[in-house]
Design a protein around this motif. Structure first.
Motif, PDB file in Angstrom:
ATOM      1  N   VAL A 231       0.867  -1.178   0.000  1.00  0.00           N
ATOM      2  CA  VAL A 231       0.000   0.000   0.000  1.00  0.00           C
ATOM      3  C   VAL A 231       0.902   1.227   0.000  1.00  0.00           C
ATOM      4  O   VAL A 231       1.697   1.418   0.928  1.00  0.00           O
ATOM      5  CB  VAL A 231      -0.943   0.011   1.224  1.00  0.00           C
ATOM      6  CG1 VAL A 231      -1.784   1.280   1.221  1.00  0.00           C
ATOM      7  CG2 VAL A 231      -1.838  -1.222   1.229  1.00  0.00           C
ATOM      8  N   LEU A 232       0.792   2.039  -1.044  1.00  0.00           N
ATOM      9  CA  LEU A 232       1.554   3.273  -1.164  1.00  0.00           C
ATOM     10  C   LEU A 232       0.620   4.464  -0.980  1.00  0.00           C
ATOM     11  O   LEU A 232      -0.590   4.305  -0.795  1.00  0.00           O
ATOM     12  CB  LEU A 232       2.260   3.334  -2.519  1.00  0.00           C
ATOM     13  CG  LEU A 232       3.168   2.138  -2.861  1.00  0.00           C
ATOM     14  CD1 LEU A 232       3.807   2.340  -4.226  1.00  0.00           C
ATOM     15  CD2 LEU A 232       4.230   1.923  -1.802  1.00  0.00           C
ATOM     16  N   ALA A 233       1.181   5.649  -1.043  1.00  0.00           N
ATOM     17  CA  ALA A 233       0.399   6.864  -0.825  1.00  0.00           C
ATOM     18  C   ALA A 233       0.831   7.945  -1.794  1.00  0.00           C
ATOM     19  O   ALA A 233       2.016   8.053  -2.149  1.00  0.00           O
ATOM     20  CB  ALA A 233       0.538   7.353   0.610  1.00  0.00           C
ATOM     21  N   PHE A 234      -0.135   8.751  -2.199  1.00  0.00           N
ATOM     22  CA  PHE A 234       0.137   9.928  -3.017  1.00  0.00           C
ATOM     23  C   PHE A 234       0.604  11.068  -2.111  1.00  0.00           C
ATOM     24  O   PHE A 234       0.463  11.001  -0.886  1.00  0.00           O
ATOM     25  CB  PHE A 234      -1.125  10.344  -3.791  1.00  0.00           C
ATOM     26  CG  PHE A 234      -1.439   9.458  -4.958  1.00  0.00           C
ATOM     27  CD1 PHE A 234      -0.780   9.621  -6.171  1.00  0.00           C
ATOM     28  CD2 PHE A 234      -2.393   8.452  -4.850  1.00  0.00           C
ATOM     29  CE1 PHE A 234      -1.078   8.808  -7.251  1.00  0.00           C
ATOM     30  CE2 PHE A 234      -2.692   7.642  -5.924  1.00  0.00           C
ATOM     31  CZ  PHE A 234      -2.030   7.819  -7.141  1.00  0.00           C
ATOM     32  N   PRO A 235       1.155  12.136  -2.692  1.00  0.00           N
ATOM     33  CA  PRO A 235       1.520  13.294  -1.859  1.00  0.00           C
ATOM     34  C   PRO A 235       0.298  13.910  -1.197  1.00  0.00           C
ATOM     35  O   PRO A 235      -0.822  13.872  -1.728  1.00  0.00           O
ATOM     36  CB  PRO A 235       2.175  14.258  -2.855  1.00  0.00           C
ATOM     37  CG  PRO A 235       2.575  13.418  -4.010  1.00  0.00           C
ATOM     38  CD  PRO A 235       1.583  12.305  -4.085  1.00  0.00           C
ATOM     39  N   ALA A 236       0.516  14.473  -0.040  1.00  0.00           N
ATOM     40  CA  ALA A 236      -0.579  15.133   0.683  1.00  0.00           C
ATOM     41  C   ALA A 236      -0.955  16.426  -0.027  1.00  0.00           C
ATOM     42  O   ALA A 236      -0.089  17.150  -0.537  1.00  0.00           O
ATOM     43  CB  ALA A 236      -0.173  15.404   2.124  1.00  0.00           C
ATOM     44  N   SER A 237      -2.227  16.717  -0.063  1.00  0.00           N
ATOM     45  CA  SER A 237      -2.691  17.961  -0.677  1.00  0.00           C
ATOM     46  C   SER A 237      -2.389  19.134   0.239  1.00  0.00           C
ATOM     47  O   SER A 237      -2.165  18.981   1.451  1.00  0.00           O
ATOM     48  CB  SER A 237      -4.193  17.871  -0.950  1.00  0.00           C
ATOM     49  OG  SER A 237      -4.901  17.606   0.249  1.00  0.00           O
ATOM     50  N   ALA A 238      -2.375  20.322  -0.354  1.00  0.00           N
ATOM     51  CA  ALA A 238      -2.084  21.527   0.422  1.00  0.00           C
ATOM     52  C   ALA A 238      -3.154  21.749   1.487  1.00  0.00           C
ATOM     53  O   ALA A 238      -4.354  21.605   1.224  1.00  0.00           O
ATOM     54  CB  ALA A 238      -1.984  22.730  -0.499  1.00  0.00           C
ATOM     55  N   ARG A 239      -2.736  22.128   2.682  1.00  0.00           N
ATOM     56  CA  ARG A 239      -3.675  22.347   3.783  1.00  0.00           C
ATOM     57  C   ARG A 239      -4.321  23.720   3.648  1.00  0.00           C
ATOM     58  O   ARG A 239      -3.637  24.721   3.373  1.00  0.00           O
ATOM     59  CB  ARG A 239      -2.947  22.243   5.113  1.00  0.00           C
ATOM     60  CG  ARG A 239      -3.848  22.343   6.338  1.00  0.00           C
ATOM     61  CD  ARG A 239      -3.062  22.259   7.616  1.00  0.00           C
ATOM     62  NE  ARG A 239      -2.109  23.362   7.737  1.00  0.00           N
ATOM     63  CZ  ARG A 239      -1.362  23.578   8.819  1.00  0.00           C
ATOM     64  NH1 ARG A 239      -1.448  22.754   9.843  1.00  0.00           N
ATOM     65  NH2 ARG A 239      -0.523  24.583   8.854  1.00  0.00           N
ATOM     66  N   PRO A 247       0.264  19.403   9.640  1.00  0.00           N
ATOM     67  CA  PRO A 247      -0.153  19.120   8.254  1.00  0.00           C
ATOM     68  C   PRO A 247      -0.024  17.627   7.952  1.00  0.00           C
ATOM     69  O   PRO A 247       0.799  16.910   8.520  1.00  0.00           O
ATOM     70  CB  PRO A 247       0.812  19.954   7.421  1.00  0.00           C
ATOM     71  CG  PRO A 247       2.011  20.137   8.287  1.00  0.00           C
ATOM     72  CD  PRO A 247       1.481  20.214   9.694  1.00  0.00           C
ATOM     73  N   ALA A 248      -0.858  17.171   7.038  1.00  0.00           N
ATOM     74  CA  ALA A 248      -0.831  15.763   6.644  1.00  0.00           C
ATOM     75  C   ALA A 248       0.447  15.454   5.877  1.00  0.00           C
ATOM     76  O   ALA A 248       0.938  16.274   5.095  1.00  0.00           O
ATOM     77  CB  ALA A 248      -2.052  15.437   5.793  1.00  0.00           C
ATOM     78  N   LYS A 249       0.980  14.264   6.119  1.00  0.00           N
ATOM     79  CA  LYS A 249       2.201  13.836   5.451  1.00  0.00           C
ATOM     80  C   LYS A 249       1.918  12.923   4.272  1.00  0.00           C
ATOM     81  O   LYS A 249       2.709  12.830   3.340  1.00  0.00           O
ATOM     82  CB  LYS A 249       3.112  13.119   6.463  1.00  0.00           C
ATOM     83  CG  LYS A 249       4.502  12.816   5.937  1.00  0.00           C
ATOM     84  CD  LYS A 249       5.380  12.221   7.025  1.00  0.00           C
ATOM     85  CE  LYS A 249       6.792  11.943   6.505  1.00  0.00           C
ATOM     86  NZ  LYS A 249       7.665  11.360   7.547  1.00  0.00           N
ATOM     87  N   PRO A 252      -3.953  10.355  -0.488  1.00  0.00           N
ATOM     88  CA  PRO A 252      -4.786   9.168  -0.686  1.00  0.00           C
ATOM     89  C   PRO A 252      -3.948   7.907  -0.865  1.00  0.00           C
ATOM     90  O   PRO A 252      -2.853   7.934  -1.428  1.00  0.00           O
ATOM     91  CB  PRO A 252      -5.576   9.506  -1.956  1.00  0.00           C
ATOM     92  CG  PRO A 252      -5.532  10.993  -2.060  1.00  0.00           C
ATOM     93  CD  PRO A 252      -4.231  11.409  -1.478  1.00  0.00           C
ATOM     94  N   GLU A 253      -4.489   6.805  -0.366  1.00  0.00           N
ATOM     95  CA  GLU A 253      -3.772   5.540  -0.451  1.00  0.00           C
ATOM     96  C   GLU A 253      -3.962   4.903  -1.823  1.00  0.00           C
ATOM     97  O   GLU A 253      -4.975   5.098  -2.495  1.00  0.00           O
ATOM     98  CB  GLU A 253      -4.245   4.578   0.635  1.00  0.00           C
ATOM     99  CG  GLU A 253      -3.815   4.960   2.040  1.00  0.00           C
ATOM    100  CD  GLU A 253      -4.175   3.887   3.046  1.00  0.00           C
ATOM    101  OE1 GLU A 253      -4.997   3.002   2.688  1.00  0.00           O
ATOM    102  OE2 GLU A 253      -3.638   3.915   4.178  1.00  0.00           O
ATOM    103  N   PHE A 254      -2.944   4.107  -2.189  1.00  0.00           N
ATOM    104  CA  PHE A 254      -2.964   3.333  -3.428  1.00  0.00           C
ATOM    105  C   PHE A 254      -2.638   1.902  -3.036  1.00  0.00           C
ATOM    106  O   PHE A 254      -1.475   1.545  -2.803  1.00  0.00           O
ATOM    107  CB  PHE A 254      -1.940   3.878  -4.426  1.00  0.00           C
ATOM    108  CG  PHE A 254      -2.024   3.267  -5.802  1.00  0.00           C
ATOM    109  CD1 PHE A 254      -2.555   3.962  -6.860  1.00  0.00           C
ATOM    110  CD2 PHE A 254      -1.565   1.976  -6.036  1.00  0.00           C
ATOM    111  CE1 PHE A 254      -2.629   3.408  -8.136  1.00  0.00           C
ATOM    112  CE2 PHE A 254      -1.635   1.398  -7.288  1.00  0.00           C
ATOM    113  CZ  PHE A 254      -2.171   2.119  -8.339  1.00  0.00           C
ATOM    114  N   ILE A 307       9.925   9.157   0.373  1.00  0.00           N
ATOM    115  CA  ILE A 307      10.681   8.675  -0.789  1.00  0.00           C
ATOM    116  C   ILE A 307       9.695   8.482  -1.934  1.00  0.00           C
ATOM    117  O   ILE A 307       8.986   7.471  -2.003  1.00  0.00           O
ATOM    118  CB  ILE A 307      11.418   7.364  -0.451  1.00  0.00           C
ATOM    119  CG1 ILE A 307      12.233   7.515   0.831  1.00  0.00           C
ATOM    120  CG2 ILE A 307      12.329   6.955  -1.604  1.00  0.00           C
ATOM    121  CD1 ILE A 307      12.806   6.218   1.341  1.00  0.00           C
ATOM    122  N   GLU A 308       9.647   9.447  -2.815  1.00  0.00           N
ATOM    123  CA  GLU A 308       8.692   9.406  -3.914  1.00  0.00           C
ATOM    124  C   GLU A 308       9.295   8.754  -5.136  1.00  0.00           C
ATOM    125  O   GLU A 308      10.501   8.873  -5.392  1.00  0.00           O
ATOM    126  CB  GLU A 308       8.211  10.816  -4.255  1.00  0.00           C
ATOM    127  CG  GLU A 308       7.377  11.461  -3.157  1.00  0.00           C
ATOM    128  CD  GLU A 308       6.821  12.796  -3.609  1.00  0.00           C
ATOM    129  OE1 GLU A 308       7.356  13.381  -4.577  1.00  0.00           O
ATOM    130  OE2 GLU A 308       5.829  13.262  -2.995  1.00  0.00           O
TER     131      GLU A 308
END
Length: 478
Positions: A231-239, A247-249, A252-254, A307-308
């Motif tokens: 399960v990976l994650a996309f970048p957090a959207s701007a707060r 702020p969120a790190k 959305p999950e993938f 690590i993107e």
């Protein structure tokens, strides 16, 4: 090393010179028992058929010493491994059509399940025949780094090998090994600042995201296979400005196994292949794993990094023996991969399996895992001799004739021989190249242990796998 240009005769002369230069360089790297070790490597190259026993190599005509000198060379010899690594890095490295160097990293075990007195054995993962038949067998795992050919081939250019200690961390050892290989290639002039980044591919079992973090300062791009349950994650959207708190790190999950979490891919490619049918690749950019302060990241100081990279899903129409193959998931360290780069990544990953041909040739033909050596350092010397022998075959791949058996098909292209066929003709090529080993001196075998006496100092049994360390820093166990 420059590439030869001109007529066929000048090209052959250049390739003979390259072979002679490497043989002389290899001989200079043998610091102790040089003649015995060099002729042992020649015996591997010139013996008839596969190497089945180590002592049988002493009967090959190119090995002019007895079996005692053979074992003495492996047991008491010394090889300048650093110098041999530099010699391998200075040879012509295969590249793809864009001039990019492609490296593959993989571990191959030397299984020693019955060698109870051999130290530094670890439990090696071995795939069995059939589903769920994998086993953990004691042995010496070796990590290899090889340069890949651009097309379908059974040839690879071995650049380095390291034996993995039971207490070593695979990711740390691999990162250090890759860093040293890249540094040697850069010092040898194989990679310049304006060249494309070196592409390194890994199979499942490697923490490719952590490797990308450890090697972020090198001109490399990493591509590795990951499990289908990740399960990976996309970048957090701007707060929003009005929202307070941390702020969120993660965004959305993938979930790789859940198609409902898969948005439209950022890029997709489709290609027709001869072996796999239609291959479709989809990519999603800027995906990262959610790290925790545990396992490999337990000792990380400070906040964990993000690590993107780019996630690739590869679907092929068919596989050998499987008409309905499952998709393969890859992760690369380039967070903004484009469609042409995606096509390059999955094609290079498929080329990674060429190293399996080299492992099979090492074990089945050159006899890499045949000797029953007790000392792991002697096993290291034998491993480097096998790599040196394979390198000479690669340098002689266009210099030998196709001595095929009557039931074998001719080579598909002239001078496009497999390693086994090049080895058949190496005995005829050997007299035309460098022969630095000196003739043996007359000697007589020692008396050995007197008849009827017993060995009063038996070798102690050694533990397998990780061993606890005492306060003095020595490994425990008997």
């Amino acid at each position: 090393m420059p590439r030869a240009t001109g007529s066929v005769e000048s090209t052959r002369s250049f390739e003979l010179d390259c072979l002679a230069v490497f043989r002389n360089s290899f001989y200079r790297c043998l610091e102790m028992r040089a003649d015995a070790l060099f002729e042992l490597a020649d015996a591997v190259l010139c013996s008839d058929g596969p190497v089945t026993t180590l002592v049988g190599l002493s009967l090959v005509a190119e090995h002019r010493r007895g079996h005692g000198g053979l074992y003495d060379g492996l047991g008491s010899g010394r090889i300048d491994v650093a110098g041999l690594r530099r010699s391998l890095a200075a040879l012509l490295v295969p590249r793809d059509g864009d001039g990019r160097i492609m490296l593959a990293v993989d571990v191959s075990p030397w299984l020693r399940p019955d060698a109870a007195t051999s130290p530094d054995r670890a439990f090696c993962h071995v795939y069995g025949r059939g589903k769920g038949q994998a086993q953990m067998i004691p042995g010496w795992p070796y990590s290899f780094v090889a340069a890949l050919e651009p097309g379908r081939s059974s040839w690879t250019a071995m650049l380095d090998v390291v034996r993995i200690d039971p207490n070593d961390d695979l990711t740390t050892v691999t990162a250090t090994q890759v860093r040293e290989v890249v540094d040697r290639l850069r010092r040898a002039g194989q990679h310049r600042p304006d060249d494309p980044d070196i592409l390194i591919v890994f199979d499942a079992g490697y923490d490719v995201t952590r490797l990308a973090h450890l090697l972020t300062d090198l001109p490399v791009e990493l591509v590795g296979r990951i499990r289908s349950d990740r399960v990976l994650a996309f970048p957090a959207s701007a707060r929003p400005a009005a929202r307070t708190g941390r702020p969120a790190k993660h965004g959305p999950e993938f979930a790789l196994a859940d198609a409902a979490t898969h948005p439209e891919p950022a890029a997709a490619t489709r290609a027709d292949t001869d072996r796999y049918g239609v291959a479709e690749a989809s990519a999603w950019n800027r995906l990262h794993p959610r790290l925790k302060h545990r396992d490999n990241w337990a000792g990380h100081a400070g906040p964990l990094p993000t690590i993107e990279g780019t996630l690739l899903r590869l679907r092929v129409q068919r596989l050998p023996g499987d008409r309905n193959p499952k998709p393969v998931w890859l992760w690369c360290s380039n967070p903004e991969a484009t469609a042409p780069e995606i096509d390059k990544y999955w094609r290079t990953f498929l080329r990674r399996f060429d190293i399996e041909h080299t492992f099979r040739f090492f074990k089945q033909t050159l006899g890499w895992t045949r000797p029953h050596l007790r000392d792991p350092h002697a096993a290291d010397r034998w491993t480097w001799l096998v790599i040196a022998a394979h390198t000479q075959l690669r340098l002689a791949r266009t210099l030998t004739h196709d001595l095929r058996h009557p039931w074998e098909k001719p080579a598909s292209r002239p001078h496009h021989l497999t390693p086994a066929r090049v080895r058949r003709g190496f005995r005829n090529l050997r007299p035309t190249t460098a022969l630095p080993a000196r003739a043996p001196k007359p000697s007589h075998p020692g008396p050995g242990r007197p008849p009827g006496t017993k060995n009063k100092q038996p070798a102690p049994h050694q533990p397998v796998g990780k061993t606890p360390t005492t306060s003095t820093g020595t490994a425990g166990g008997g």
